[in-house]
Scaffold this motif. Structure first.
Motif, mmCIF file in Angstrom:
data_model
loop_
_atom_site.group_PDB
_atom_site.id
_atom_site.type_symbol
_atom_site.label_atom_id
_atom_site.label_comp_id
_atom_site.label_asym_id
_atom_site.label_seq_id
_atom_site.Cartn_x
_atom_site.Cartn_y
_atom_site.Cartn_z
ATOM 1 N N TYR A 1 -26.640 -110.044 -26.482
ATOM 2 C CA TYR A 1 -27.256 -110.120 -25.150
ATOM 3 C C TYR A 1 -26.318 -110.911 -24.241
ATOM 4 N N ASN B 1 -27.574 -112.605 -21.300
ATOM 5 C CA ASN B 1 -28.306 -113.579 -20.481
ATOM 6 C C ASN B 1 -29.187 -114.481 -21.338
ATOM 7 N N VAL B 2 -29.335 -115.722 -20.885
ATOM 8 C CA VAL B 2 -30.276 -116.640 -21.531
ATOM 9 C C VAL B 2 -31.151 -117.252 -20.438
ATOM 10 N N PHE C 1 -34.270 -109.343 -15.059
ATOM 11 C CA PHE C 1 -33.452 -108.775 -16.146
ATOM 12 C C PHE C 1 -33.574 -107.258 -16.296
ATOM 13 N N GLU D 1 -32.608 -105.318 -19.515
ATOM 14 C CA GLU D 1 -31.552 -106.001 -20.296
ATOM 15 C C GLU D 1 -32.178 -107.028 -21.239
ATOM 16 N N PHE E 1 -32.550 -110.581 -23.230
ATOM 17 C CA PHE E 1 -32.180 -111.970 -22.915
ATOM 18 C C PHE E 1 -32.796 -112.887 -23.969
#
Length: 258
Positions: free
Chosen positions: A32, A34-35, A94, A97, A99
């Protein structure tokens, strides 16, 4: 400027840099881009997330904390979401996507954070953070344990749950009255259940509402046939069943109702 911890938001600010770094290191950052950090406060954990090769977003409901972050983390400013994690639709940020989720979670909403994560399991492959120790232990506990319950079964149906380490009250300002515990959830490779998932949730919740009773008694509301109730599994109490046995139980109830 410092931010005053607000009791009604369950805020206890982590002040130990080593522990902040250790929590940041609990994620794999693989699979992934993104966090999302929940409740960053004054950014003690955020700082270490920003060092990773990942795009960090933070979600914070406290206006004072948001102002502090905007003033002190200029490169984060456009990725500060001033919303309530429990009510906000994260698809706005997001889309589809994946995350990861991380944070030093407010104790008063920590189980709700887990339930929202389970609802969004298609989008969240990895999750880690700090809870009240007894809640972290409960999420990670196995069948046969006194603390094994709804949270344990529902979480472990979709994620591998690992209790990582315990954190004393002294590293927070103000210090909470109890120890904290850090855990990691890694989504299973195949996390689709071979049963009706809504029914699975209902069976688990109903069974544990009367955890001292056998399933034969606690699941009465499902109007099961006598034939099904004769199955040996119905002579057990809910904490004796593994997650996969709860799946089997759901399959049996599904077939019985047809």
């Amino acid at each position: 400027m410092t931010v005053k911890a607000k009791k009604h938001l369950g805020q206890h600010f982590l002040k130990d840099e080593n522990i902040a770094q250790k929590i940041a290191d609990t994620l794999s950052y693989e699979g992934y881009k993104n966090v999302l950090e929940i409740g960053p406060g004054m950014g003690v954990l955020t700082k270490y997330l920003l060092e990773k090769e990942i795009t960090t977003y933070v979600i914070e409901i406290d206006t004072e904390s948001v102002e502090y972050l905007q003033a002190n983390y200029l490169n984060l400013a456009s990725r500060i979401i001033e919303k309530d994690f429990l009510k906000y639709d994260l698809k706005e940020i997001f889309n589809k996507e994946p995350f990861a989720v991380i944070g030093n979670f407010p104790y008063n909403i920590s189980t709700q954070i887990i339930f929202k994560t389970l609802e969004m399991r298609d989008h969240i492959p990895e999750f880690s953070g700090m809870f009240q120790k007894e809640v972290a232990k409960r999420i990670c506990s196995k069948e046969g344990s006194k603390v094994y319950g709804i949270l344990s079964v529902l979480t472990q149906a979709f994620y591998n749950a690992d209790y990582l380490f315990t954190v004393p009250p002294t590293v927070f300002n103000p210090p909470p009255k109890v120890d904290s515990g850090v855990l990691r959830l890694s989504r299973k490779e195949d996390y689709n259940l071979p049963c009706d998932e809504k029914l699975f949730f209902k069976v688990v919740k109903t069974a544990f509402q009367q955890r001292r009773k056998t399933l034969r008694n606690s699941l009465k509301t499902f109007n099961l046939s006598d034939n099904l109730k004769a199955n040996v599994i119905f002579g057990k109490r809910p904490e004796q069943l593994t997650v996969s046995q709860f799946v089997e139980l759901t399959q049996l109830i599904e077939k019985d109702s047809k």
